[in-house]
Design an enzyme around this catalytic site. Structure first.
Site, PDB file in Angstrom:
ATOM      1  N   ARG A 114       0.824  -1.218   0.000  1.00  0.00           N
ATOM      2  CA  ARG A 114       0.000   0.000   0.000  1.00  0.00           C
ATOM      3  C   ARG A 114       0.857   1.266   0.000  1.00  0.00           C
ATOM      4  O   ARG A 114       0.454   2.278  -0.576  1.00  0.00           O
ATOM      5  CB  ARG A 114      -0.945   0.007   1.209  1.00  0.00           C
ATOM      6  CG  ARG A 114      -2.160  -0.877   0.984  1.00  0.00           C
ATOM      7  CD  ARG A 114      -3.065  -0.867   2.198  1.00  0.00           C
ATOM      8  NE  ARG A 114      -4.386  -1.389   1.871  1.00  0.00           N
ATOM      9  CZ  ARG A 114      -5.334  -1.619   2.774  1.00  0.00           C
ATOM     10  NH1 ARG A 114      -5.111  -1.379   4.048  1.00  0.00           N
ATOM     11  NH2 ARG A 114      -6.510  -2.081   2.400  1.00  0.00           N
ATOM     12  N   GLY A 160     -11.996  -4.397   2.162  1.00  0.00           N
ATOM     13  CA  GLY A 160     -13.409  -4.102   2.396  1.00  0.00           C
ATOM     14  C   GLY A 160     -14.003  -3.229   1.294  1.00  0.00           C
ATOM     15  O   GLY A 160     -15.137  -3.446   0.847  1.00  0.00           O
ATOM     16  N   LYS A 182     -11.814  -9.117  10.465  1.00  0.00           N
ATOM     17  CA  LYS A 182     -12.772  -8.009  10.586  1.00  0.00           C
ATOM     18  C   LYS A 182     -14.171  -8.540  10.305  1.00  0.00           C
ATOM     19  O   LYS A 182     -14.684  -8.425   9.198  1.00  0.00           O
ATOM     20  CB  LYS A 182     -12.438  -6.906   9.586  1.00  0.00           C
ATOM     21  CG  LYS A 182     -11.166  -6.155   9.884  1.00  0.00           C
ATOM     22  CD  LYS A 182     -10.900  -5.127   8.804  1.00  0.00           C
ATOM     23  CE  LYS A 182      -9.617  -4.361   9.068  1.00  0.00           C
ATOM     24  NZ  LYS A 182      -9.304  -3.438   7.970  1.00  0.00           N
ATOM     25  N   GLY A 242      -4.963  -5.611   2.796  1.00  0.00           N
ATOM     26  CA  GLY A 242      -3.614  -5.618   3.362  1.00  0.00           C
ATOM     27  C   GLY A 242      -3.119  -7.014   3.710  1.00  0.00           C
ATOM     28  O   GLY A 242      -2.029  -7.425   3.296  1.00  0.00           O
TER      29      GLY A 242
HETATM   30  C1  3PG Z   1      -8.595  -1.749   5.146  1.00  0.00           C
HETATM   31  O1  3PG Z   1      -7.540  -2.199   5.613  1.00  0.00           O
HETATM   32  O2  3PG Z   1      -9.508  -2.470   4.694  1.00  0.00           O
HETATM   33  C2  3PG Z   1      -8.761  -0.271   5.049  1.00  0.00           C
HETATM   34  O3  3PG Z   1      -7.552   0.370   5.308  1.00  0.00           O
HETATM   35  C3  3PG Z   1      -9.871   0.209   5.953  1.00  0.00           C
HETATM   36  O4  3PG Z   1      -9.575  -0.041   7.303  1.00  0.00           O
HETATM   37  P1  3PG Z   1     -10.776  -0.107   8.368  1.00  0.00           P
HETATM   38  O5  3PG Z   1     -11.505  -1.403   8.114  1.00  0.00           O
HETATM   39  O6  3PG Z   1     -10.110  -0.069   9.730  1.00  0.00           O
HETATM   40  O7  3PG Z   1     -11.684   1.061   8.129  1.00  0.00           O
END
Ligand code: 3PG
Ligand code: MG
Length: 394
Positions: free
Chosen positions: A37, A371, A198, A348
């Site tokens: 990135r 995301g 996440k 990432g």
């Molecule tokens: C990611 O890594 O998907 C983006 O940088 C967004 O990060 P976040 O999910 O913490 O908003």
């Protein structure tokens, strides 16, 4: 996509504020484990410096508590890497929102990195008062953070309302063009792989995604939530018990579309030295942690991947950073690489896994976004893009 592009803006002698996505994966000591990135953000910065702009760049890193600086989420390691890539000093500025001496010191052709924007109160809530202050710092706002385009936050969205000029950087524009083309008429079957830790922010996109794809492969914490919905056992693994109903609704609405794991590599603790034990899902004990999918589950996925026409992949399916729990993600990466499908991978951690397993050159397109590209695939206009579009049409 009708947005103003950085290449069409005269930035000579102007103060340019670039929102990049420098949210990179890091090891225990803060060391950057994959700098994709950062490298992808270099062209916009170089272009502005070469054209004689005074350049300030910011990004979020992680999800820190707002209103407090903390060393673990500081952009310091990013400043160092950026400096190596650009071959110029990259000073890191703390407490930058109200301007100050650092601003006077920033001359045309020079760069400053503004500390993690999520340390600022109001960033996540897209607070207008914060956005106005940040807008005052610059003449031109450039959003090059495609990876964060699905977030309406003060640096990705609000600020663009108040700057004289708001444009898209080359990474933002390039990703939108490439993904738009690749996903306009995808070859079928279209297989999506969604993993990672996440959980909740992704689970909510899965319902729309499930309707668009032919197979929805789940991994990581998301898979665990689906295992619960299918009345399986996950012990004390990462999951989102509140979202089991959502997962259940997806399984009911799309029977057979979401393969449920049948086995897993478990441990009693979350650590690189934990003892791995392969278990069938029905044998998982209350104190077990699922840290990877097992070979029987992965074999099913590999067969699906081999037959795909298009593959979109975001999120590892296990804790691949720990050698004993990397097998599932490695096998998956190899299956995607070996498939004749058009493959798009992003995020990432996903990029880190792809690089670690040496398959990058056999993935058709690698996006910096995770995301954001899932939401793009959902067919949504991303809030950061919508804002640039509204500025372009005003
Ligand atoms: C990611 O890594 O998907 C983006 O940088 C967004 O990060 P976040 O999910 O913490 O908003
Ligand atoms: Mg971090």
């Amino acid at each position: 996509m009708n947005v103003l592009r950085l290449s069409d803006v005269d930035v000579r002698g102007k103060r340019v504020f670039i929102r990049a996505d420098l949210n990179v994966p890091q090891g225990d000591n803060g060391a950057i484990t994959d700098d994709t990135r950062i490298r992808a953000s270099v062209p916009a910065i170089r272009d502005c410096l070469a054209r004689g702009a005074a350049v300030m760049v910011t990004s979020h890193l992680g999800r820190p508590k707002e209103g407090e600086w903390n060393a673990a989420d500081s952009l310091a390691p990013v400043a160092q890497r950026l400096s190596e890539l650009l071959g110029v000093p990259v000073p890191l500025v703390k407490d930058w929102v109200d301007g100050g001496a650092w601003q006077g010191a920033l001359k045309p052709g020079q760069l400053a990195l503004l500390e993690n924007c999520r340390f600022n109160k109001g960033e996540k809530k897209d607070d207008d008062a914060l956005a106005r202050k940040m807008a005052k710092l610059c003449d031109v706002y450039c959003n090059d953070a495609f990876g964060t385009a699905h977030r309406a936050e003060a640096t990705t969205h609000g600020i663009a309302k108040f700057t004289p000029v708001a444009c898209a950087g080359p990474l933002m524009a390039g990703e939108l063009d490439a993904l738009g083309k690749a996903l306009a008429h995808p070859a079928r079957p279209l297989v999506a792989i969604v993993g990672g830790a996440k959980v909740s922010t992704k689970l909510t996109v899965l319902k729309t995604l499930a309707a668009k794809v032919d197979v929805l492969i789940v991994g990581g914490g998301i898979a665990n939530t689906f295992v619960l919905a299918a009345h399986g056992r996950i012990g004390k693994s990462l999951a989102e018990p509140d979202l089991v109903g959502e997962a259940q609704a997806i399984l009911d609405a799309f029977p057979g579309k979401v393969p449920i794991p049948v086995d897993a590599v478990c441990a009693k603790e979350f650590s690189a030295t934990a003892v791995p034990t392969l278990k069938a899902i029905e044998n998982i004990e209350p104190d077990d942690l699922i840290l990877d999918l097992g070979p029987s589950s992965v074999a099913v996925l590999a067969t699906i991947i081999a037959k795909a026409g298009t593959i979109v992949w975001n999120g590892p399916i296990g804790v691949f950073e720990f050698g004993a729990f990397a097998g599932g993600t490695k096998a998956l990466a190899e299956a995607v690489a070996a498939s004749a499908a058009f493959s798009i991978a992003g995020g990432g951690d996903t990029i880190a896994a792809i690089n670690k397993f040496g398959v990058a050159d056999r993935i058709s397109y690698i996006s910096t976004a995770g995301g954001a590209f899932l939401e793009f695939l959902e067919g949504k206009t991303l809030p950061a893009v919508a804002m640039l579009e509204s500025r372009a049409s005003a």
